[in-house]
Design a protein around this motif. Structure first.
Motif, short mmCIF file in Angstrom:
data_model
loop_
_atom_site.label_atom_id
_atom_site.label_comp_id
_atom_site.label_asym_id
_atom_site.label_seq_id
_atom_site.Cartn_x
_atom_site.Cartn_y
_atom_site.Cartn_z
N GLY A 277 36.85 -32.70 96.90
CA GLY A 277 35.43 -32.95 97.12
C GLY A 277 34.56 -31.77 96.73
N PHE A 278 35.17 -30.58 96.66
CA PHE A 278 34.45 -29.39 96.22
C PHE A 278 34.81 -29.12 94.75
N ASP A 279 34.01 -28.31 94.08
CA ASP A 279 34.24 -28.02 92.66
C ASP A 279 35.43 -27.09 92.47
N GLY A 280 36.32 -27.46 91.51
CA GLY A 280 37.38 -26.56 91.08
C GLY A 280 36.88 -25.72 89.92
N PHE A 281 37.39 -24.49 89.81
CA PHE A 281 36.85 -23.57 88.81
C PHE A 281 37.98 -22.73 88.24
N ARG B 273 42.89 -22.74 74.79
CA ARG B 273 43.11 -22.15 73.48
C ARG B 273 41.77 -21.60 73.00
N VAL B 274 41.74 -20.34 72.68
CA VAL B 274 40.51 -19.68 72.25
C VAL B 274 40.65 -19.31 70.78
N ASP B 275 39.78 -19.89 69.95
CA ASP B 275 39.79 -19.63 68.50
C ASP B 275 38.79 -18.51 68.22
N LEU B 276 39.31 -17.38 67.74
CA LEU B 276 38.47 -16.22 67.43
C LEU B 276 38.16 -16.12 65.95
N GLY B 277 38.50 -17.13 65.19
CA GLY B 277 38.27 -17.10 63.75
C GLY B 277 39.44 -16.54 63.00
N ASN B 278 39.78 -15.29 63.29
CA ASN B 278 40.89 -14.64 62.61
C ASN B 278 42.20 -14.75 63.38
N GLU B 279 42.11 -15.23 64.66
CA GLU B 279 43.31 -15.41 65.46
C GLU B 279 43.02 -16.42 66.57
N THR B 280 44.09 -16.92 67.18
CA THR B 280 43.98 -17.85 68.29
C THR B 280 44.77 -17.29 69.48
N GLN B 281 44.11 -17.27 70.66
CA GLN B 281 44.77 -16.81 71.88
C GLN B 281 44.88 -17.98 72.87
N ARG B 282 45.93 -17.93 73.68
CA ARG B 282 46.17 -19.00 74.67
C ARG B 282 46.45 -18.38 76.04
N ALA B 283 46.11 -19.14 77.08
CA ALA B 283 46.43 -18.73 78.45
C ALA B 283 46.60 -19.98 79.30
N THR B 284 47.49 -19.93 80.26
CA THR B 284 47.73 -21.05 81.16
C THR B 284 47.53 -20.59 82.61
N GLY B 285 46.85 -21.42 83.40
CA GLY B 285 46.61 -21.11 84.82
C GLY B 285 46.90 -22.32 85.68
N TRP B 286 46.89 -22.08 86.97
CA TRP B 286 47.19 -23.15 87.94
C TRP B 286 45.99 -23.35 88.86
N LEU B 287 45.64 -24.60 89.07
CA LEU B 287 44.56 -24.95 90.00
C LEU B 287 45.15 -25.75 91.15
N GLU B 288 44.89 -25.30 92.38
CA GLU B 288 45.42 -25.97 93.57
C GLU B 288 44.27 -26.63 94.34
N ILE B 289 44.36 -27.93 94.51
CA ILE B 289 43.37 -28.69 95.29
C ILE B 289 44.04 -29.12 96.59
N HIS B 290 43.43 -28.75 97.71
CA HIS B 290 44.00 -29.08 99.01
C HIS B 290 43.26 -30.26 99.64
N GLU B 291 44.00 -30.96 100.43
CA GLU B 291 43.41 -32.05 101.20
C GLU B 291 42.49 -31.47 102.27
#
Length: 370
Positions: free
Chosen positions: A42-46, A117-135
Motif C-alpha cells: 500500500g506504500f510506495d516501493g523505491f 541496465r544503464v547505457d552510457l553510450g560507450n559502455e553498459t553497466q548493470r546492477a541487481t537489487g532486492w525489494l521487500e514488501i511486507h504485509e
C-alpha cells in the motif's frame, strides 16, 4: 511473472544477500549499485540508483535478476525524455528522471529482484537489487489477568499479542505515558509482558503499541482497570454543631448526623448507638431528641472490595451549665446610701476644721502684730 515471497522471518537475511549481490555486481561492472528499504503493502516501493556516471543515454529496468527483453518493465532516455514500457510494465511502475524505479501502492507480489541496465553510450553497466514488501501487520492485541484490583495491593499482568520479534518495536503505556522497567513496573526481555506491581487509583489505562518497519505506531485497544480504594477518611457533619467529639443538644431538639467518605466502590455505612446497631444509612435524623437517644454514636464506613473500614465517634449530651463566679464585694442599695451620706458628712466636717484652723491662724498673727 510470479515470484515466490520469502518467509517474513528471513527478510533481513534476504536484504543482506541482495545488498552483497548488488555490491558484487557493482565491483564487477564499475560504479552503479541499487539500494532499497523494506516497505509495507500500500506504500510506495523505491529502488534507488547510486554512483551513476554522467552522460547516461538510457535507463532500462527489468523484473528479475537479468535484463532480457521479455523481463523489461520500462526504459527511460534522458536526452529525449522518452519512456518505453516493456512486457512487465504496469501503471504503478515508472522511472524517475534520475533513473530510480518507483512502484506506487506496492503489493506483496512486488517483492523480488530488480535489475537495471544503464547505457552510457560507450559502455553498459548493470546492477541487481532486492525489494521487500511486507504485509500490513494487524494492530497488536492486549489482555490482562484481571481488570479489578485494590489500590497498592494487587498486581496486574498484561500481555501484548504481536508477531514482532524485535523487542525495541514494542512499547507500553500507562495513562497514555510510555513506561519502562522500574521499582513499580517490570517488562519482560521480549517486551511482550508488562507487570504493574502497585497501582494507584489514577493508574487505570493500559495499552501497548508496535512500531512497524516504516516507524508508524500501531496501537492496541485500551484496557480500563477498576482500582478499588478507600475509605480515605470519615467526615462527620452535625446539626447543631459539635465541639470536638461532643454534640450538645437539649431534650426535644432536632439532631442531624451526616457521615461521608471517599471510596470506590461506594462504601457501606453502619450506625451504632451505645453498642447496638441502629441504621445502615449514611445520614441519621433525630427529629425530637429523647433521653434514650442520648449517648455515644459511631459511624462505621466499609469498602467491601478493598476490605477496609474506618469509623468516627460522637457523643450526644445535654449542654453543661457553667456556674457564674463573682469576685470582689457586693453592696446592697441601703449600704450604698449610708456610705454616700457618711462620705458627705465627713467632707463637711473636714471643711469646717480647715476653715476653723485658718481663722485661728490669722487671728493669732494679727494679735502679735499689735
Amino acid at each position: 511473472m510470479h515470484l515466490s515471497r520469502p518467509s517474513r522471518s528471513s527478510w533481513r537475511e534476504l536484504v543482506l544477500v541482495a545488498s552483497l549481490l548488488a555490491c558484487g555486481i557493482c565491483q564487477a561492472s564499475g560504479q552503479i549499485s541499487i539500494i532499497s528499504s523494506p516497505t509495507i503493502e500500500g506504500f510506495d516501493g523505491f529502488l534507488e540508483l547510486q554512483n551513476v556516471p554522467e552522460g547516461v543515454q538510457e535507463y532500462s529496468w527489468h523484473q528479475g535478476a537479468n535484463d532480457s527483453a521479455d523481463s523489461m518493465i520500462v526504459s527511460y532516455q534522458p536526452p529525449s525524455h522518452a519512456w518505453q514500457p516493456g512486457p512487465m510494465y504496469s501503471s504503478r511502475k515508472n522511472v524517475t528522471v534520475k533513473g530510480h524505479l518507483v512502484i506506487k501502492d506496492s503489493l506483496l507480489n512486488d517483492t523480488g529482484s530488480y535489475t537495471v541496465r544503464v547505457d552510457l553510450g560507450n559502455e553498459t553497466q548493470r546492477a541487481t537489487g532486492w525489494l521487500e514488501i511486507h504485509e500490513w501487520e494487524k494492530d497488536p492485541g492486549i489482555s490482562v489477568n484481571t481488570t479489578s484490583v485494590v489500590e497498592y495491593r494487587d498486581p496486574v499482568a498484561a500481555v501484548c499479542h504481536t508477531n514482532a520479534t524485535n523487542a525495541t518495536r514494542i512499547q507500553w503505556y500507562v495513562n497514555a505515558l510510555e513506561v519502562s522497567s522500574n521499582e513499580q513496573v517490570t517488562i519482560s526481555p521480549d517486551r511482550k509482558t508488562l507487570i504493574l506491581h502497585q497501582l494507584s487509583r489514577f493508574d487505570n489505562i493500559i495499552r501497548c503499541s508496535v512500531k512497524n518497519i516504516l516507524g508508524i505506531l500501531q496501537k492496541s485497544d485500551i484496557i480500563f482497570l477498576k482500582v478499588a480504594y478507600g475509605p480515605d477518611s470519615v467526615l462527620l457533619k452535625t446539626k447543631p454543631s459539635q465541639f470536638g467529639s461532643v454534640l450538645p443538644a437539649e431534650i426535644g431538639s432536632p439532631v442531624q448526623l451526616d457521615c461521608t467518605s471517599t471510596s470506590l466502590p461506594r462504601p457501606t455505612y453502619r450506625w451504632i448507638h451505645n453498642g447496638s446497631f441502629l441504621s445502615s444509612e449514611a445520614s441519621l435524623s433525630l427529629p425530637s431528641l429523647t433521653w434514650e437517644q442520648m449517648g455515644r454514636y459511631r459511624c462505621i464506613v466499609e469498602n467491601p472490595v478493598a476490605q477496609l473500614s474506618l469509623y468516627r465517634d460522637i457523643r450526644i449530651q445535654r449542654p453543661q451549665t457553667i456556674p457564674v463566679i463573682r469576685t470582689g464585694f457586693y453592696l446592697s442599695g441601703a449600704l450604698v446610701v449610708f456610705f454616700i451620706g457618711m462620705t458627705v458628712l465627713g467632707g463637711v466636717y473636714l471643711c469646717g476644721v480647715l476653715i476653723y484652723t485658718l481663722i485661728t491662724h490669722f487671728s493669732t498673727r494679727t494679735s502679735r502684730a499689735i
